[in-house]
Design a protein around this motif. Structure first.
Motif, PDB file in Angstrom:
ATOM      1  N   ALA B 266       1.316 -45.135  32.834  1.00  0.00           N
ATOM      2  CA  ALA B 266       2.916 -45.883  32.791  1.00  0.00           C
ATOM      3  C   ALA B 266       3.809 -44.557  32.126  1.00  0.00           C
ATOM      4  N   GLY B 267       2.654 -43.836  31.351  1.00  0.00           N
ATOM      5  CA  GLY B 267       3.719 -43.071  30.545  1.00  0.00           C
ATOM      6  C   GLY B 267       4.406 -43.559  29.788  1.00  0.00           C
ATOM      7  N   VAL B 268       2.939 -44.718  29.024  1.00  0.00           N
ATOM      8  CA  VAL B 268       3.237 -44.822  27.433  1.00  0.00           C
ATOM      9  C   VAL B 268       2.264 -44.310  26.941  1.00  0.00           C
ATOM     10  N   THR B 269       2.296 -45.104  25.299  1.00  0.00           N
ATOM     11  CA  THR B 269       1.253 -44.743  24.817  1.00  0.00           C
ATOM     12  C   THR B 269       1.086 -45.903  24.105  1.00  0.00           C
ATOM     13  N   PRO B 270      -0.088 -45.824  22.851  1.00  0.00           N
ATOM     14  CA  PRO B 270      -0.483 -47.252  22.643  1.00  0.00           C
ATOM     15  C   PRO B 270       0.850 -47.966  21.360  1.00  0.00           C
ATOM     16  N   SER B 271       1.465 -46.739  20.126  1.00  0.00           N
ATOM     17  CA  SER B 271       2.334 -47.293  19.593  1.00  0.00           C
ATOM     18  C   SER B 271       3.901 -47.729  20.479  1.00  0.00           C
ATOM     19  N   ASP B 272       4.042 -47.491  21.384  1.00  0.00           N
ATOM     20  CA  ASP B 272       5.505 -47.898  22.539  1.00  0.00           C
ATOM     21  C   ASP B 272       4.886 -49.836  22.767  1.00  0.00           C
ATOM     22  N   ILE B 273       3.523 -50.051  22.944  1.00  0.00           N
ATOM     23  CA  ILE B 273       3.781 -51.237  23.142  1.00  0.00           C
ATOM     24  C   ILE B 273       4.052 -52.550  22.162  1.00  0.00           C
ATOM     25  N   ASP B 274       4.375 -53.737  22.885  1.00  0.00           N
ATOM     26  CA  ASP B 274       5.392 -54.326  21.597  1.00  0.00           C
ATOM     27  C   ASP B 274       4.054 -55.702  21.701  1.00  0.00           C
ATOM     28  N   TYR B 275       3.618 -56.629  22.785  1.00  0.00           N
ATOM     29  CA  TYR B 275       2.740 -57.628  22.434  1.00  0.00           C
ATOM     30  C   TYR B 275       1.617 -56.730  22.988  1.00  0.00           C
ATOM     31  N   ALA B 276       0.198 -57.804  23.136  1.00  0.00           N
ATOM     32  CA  ALA B 276      -1.733 -57.092  23.278  1.00  0.00           C
ATOM     33  C   ALA B 276      -1.964 -58.704  23.981  1.00  0.00           C
ATOM     34  N   SER B 277      -2.046 -58.860  25.186  1.00  0.00           N
ATOM     35  CA  SER B 277      -3.193 -59.925  25.620  1.00  0.00           C
ATOM     36  C   SER B 277      -4.339 -58.740  25.423  1.00  0.00           C
ATOM     37  N   ILE B 278      -5.689 -59.401  24.288  1.00  0.00           N
ATOM     38  CA  ILE B 278      -6.816 -58.797  24.958  1.00  0.00           C
ATOM     39  C   ILE B 278      -7.961 -59.594  24.545  1.00  0.00           C
ATOM     40  N   TYR B 279      -9.036 -59.195  25.184  1.00  0.00           N
ATOM     41  CA  TYR B 279     -10.001 -60.084  25.189  1.00  0.00           C
ATOM     42  C   TYR B 279     -10.702 -60.541  24.924  1.00  0.00           C
ATOM     43  N   ASP B 280     -10.941 -61.614  24.586  1.00  0.00           N
ATOM     44  CA  ASP B 280     -11.931 -63.081  23.912  1.00  0.00           C
ATOM     45  C   ASP B 280     -12.806 -63.413  24.107  1.00  0.00           C
ATOM     46  N   SER B 281     -13.171 -63.247  24.675  1.00  0.00           N
ATOM     47  CA  SER B 281     -14.722 -63.769  24.671  1.00  0.00           C
ATOM     48  C   SER B 281     -15.372 -64.152  23.662  1.00  0.00           C
TER      49      SER B 281
END
Lengths: 136, 388
Positions: B266-281
């Motif tokens: 994607a050419g981006v870094t974690p600090s660029d992410i506005d929202y995250a869906s994280i698997y939450d079993s």
């Protein structure tokens, strides 16, 4: 409690029969790759480290330490009535980390890095399951 | 070749039901397929590629293509548990980029609440590892508890920190009328809920729900014909992490590989992410995954999630604004599809107003299938606005 865990006869395959036959005789054996000397777990006649199929069995020390563990308070199926029980990864002296139970112990006293030795546990169903208990 | 920007998610649909005694599993697949295609402005006759996983009945993709009347030039039934649908997005992107397909349909459906399936599904009896794991009373919760215990040992992570993750999910779920659990819970309520496998409590665990979801992935050419806002697929990463011949390290997940691959593409870094869906079993799944994806350093996940770190309002990283698997929905015991769907809602500005991230341009969805203690399939997808 933990000294009477379910011990059904393990399902074996051509690859795993030697492990369980040894266990029935009270011997704890491990598979080792003859090409790269890697000790392999879980048992298989293939080395996932180097790809060789030249694997043979040797008698292990039966010594290890607790790498991680959980006290299962609410087991499922046949384990429900045996809760709480200790499920653990034992880091064997030979290298691999083996999923098993820690028995002959108060679950509240189990700790990471605790030394353990192998137990051959006939359990309530008459099988001979390889489990571990506190090192004496 | 990179798939960056070559494909788009044009339709996304989550079944509103959580208790579906009167529907069959194929019916639920069909309902979510219809919903996602309608959302995109497409129809069943437009679909030329179909993707499904182990929740699909019968002969998997072939049985369901037949049931749905699909005419497919491309099919894939990759099974990595709950992350399968994110893997499918990568495979659909590759197929579309290669010219093999234009409209890819991905579906998930199941009935663990009313259909009698075991929590977490069951391993095929032919698994070579079978008699060295299940024989010792390994179950789904215990398989995550082993990782949680080791993480606590190495990094000082606490049960209170894990509980913060559930608190954030429940804070979001109160706004979701379809959520299975809508009550906001406190850290103390999580810690006081019944212990299942130390150190994980009942409220550290996801819900068990009937239901399903679907997404539609399309080519540039198809996207250009649609009125509906689409999400550009910017990067994907997939990894299998396994027991490594008996040397598992329980302190990390496959996200440590799939995440960097997706970010690089994607050419981006974690600090660029506005929202995250994280698997939450389970709460621990979220905490370790956040570290592995690079949102914080290894071992600092507990600190990252504390003090409302994951809240949509005032958090460091807004996560699972639908309530996630911990509160909203975990259909078929597989949470990957709903992770993608909420990420698309956020990009479109269609999350609930109370949890919508303002000016949301770049989102991440991550799936973790299998068990942290043994083997898992990890998949990361990064999506952006069309001008990203």
């Amino acid at each position: 409690m933990t000294d009477q865990l379910p011990s059904p006869t393990p399902a074996t395959t051509l690859e795993t029969e030697p492990f369980w036959e040894a266990a029935a005789d009270g011997r704890f054996v491990l598979p080792r790759c003859n090409a790269c000397d890697e000790v392999i777990w879980y048992p298989r006649l293939f080395c996932p480290s180097c790809g060789s199929n030249d694997v043979s069995w040797f008698e292990a020390s039966g010594n290890g330490t607790v790498y991680s563990f959980t006290v299962v308070e609410r087991g499922q199926g046949g384990w429900r009535e045996h809760s709480p029980y200790v499920l653990a990864y034992i880091e064997l002296a030979e290298g691999p980390r083996m999923l098993t139970n820690v028995i002959d112990v108060d679950p509240d006293t189990v700790a990471i890095d605790m030394p353990v030795t192998v137990r051959f546990d006939a359990g309530k169903d008459g099988g001979n399951i390889v489990r571990f208990g506190p090192a004496s | 070749m990179s798939i960056r920007g070559a494909v788009h998610i044009a339709g996304a649909y989550e079944h509103p039901g959580r208790h579906l005694p009167d529907l069959t599993v194929p019916q639920i697949h069909a309902d979510v397929a219809r919903g996602a295609l309608a959302d995109a402005g497409l129809s069943f006759s437009d679909v030329d590629a179909y993707y499904c996983a182990g929740d699909a009945p019968g002969f998997g993709g072939m049985s369901m293509a037949d049931y749905l009347g699909l005419r497919c030039n491309e099919i894939d039934s990759t099974e990595t548990g709950g992350s399968s649908y994110l893997v499918h997005i990568q495979h659909a992107a590759a197929a579309i980029a290669a010219g093999h397909a234009n409209v890819a349909l991905i579906t998930l459906a199941g009935k663990p609440r009313t259909g009698g399936a075991a929590p977490g599904g069951s391993m095929r009896s032919s698994a070579p590892e079978g008699s060295f794991e299940n024989l010792f009373g390994l179950n789904v919760v215990a398989g995550y508890a082993l990782a949680a215990k080791r993480h606590m040992h190495e990094f000082g992570t606490t049960s209170e920190q894990l509980a913060e993750i559930k608190v954030a999910a429940s804070t979001h779920a109160q706004h979701n009328p379809n959520a299975f659990l809508r009550d906001v819970v406190t850290v103390d309520e999580v810690l006081e809920s019944p212990m299942i496998a130390r150190p994980l409590h009942r409220l550290d665990s996801c819900v068990i729900t009937d239901g399903g979801g679907a997404v539609v992935v399309v080519s540039d050419a198809v996207a250009a014909t649609l009125e509906r806002q689409t999400a550009k697929v910017l990067g994907t990463g997939v990894a299998i992490k396994h027991s490594t011949g008996g040397r598992p390290d329980l302190t990390f997940t496959g996200a440590a590989v799939s995440g960097p691959k997706a970010f690089a593409e994607a050419g981006v870094t974690p600090s660029d992410i506005d929202y995250a869906s994280i698997y939450d079993s389970f709460t621990i799944t979220v905490l370790i995954t956040l570290e592995d994806l690079g949102f914080c350093k290894k071992g600092e996940g507990g600190q990252f999630v504390s003090n409302g770190g994951l809240l949509a309002r005032g958090g460091k990283l807004p996560f699972n604004t639908d309530g996630g698997g911990l509160c909203n929905n975990h259909p078929a015991n597989r949470g990957g599809m709903t992770k993608v769907i909420e990420a698309v809602r956020q990009l479109r500005g269609e999350a609930h107003a109370e949890v919508q991230v303002p000016d949301c341009k770049l989102v991440l969805a991550h799936g973790t299938g299998g068990t942290l203690a043994t083997r898992m399939g990890s998949a990361t997808v990064i999506l952006g606005q069309e001008d990203a």
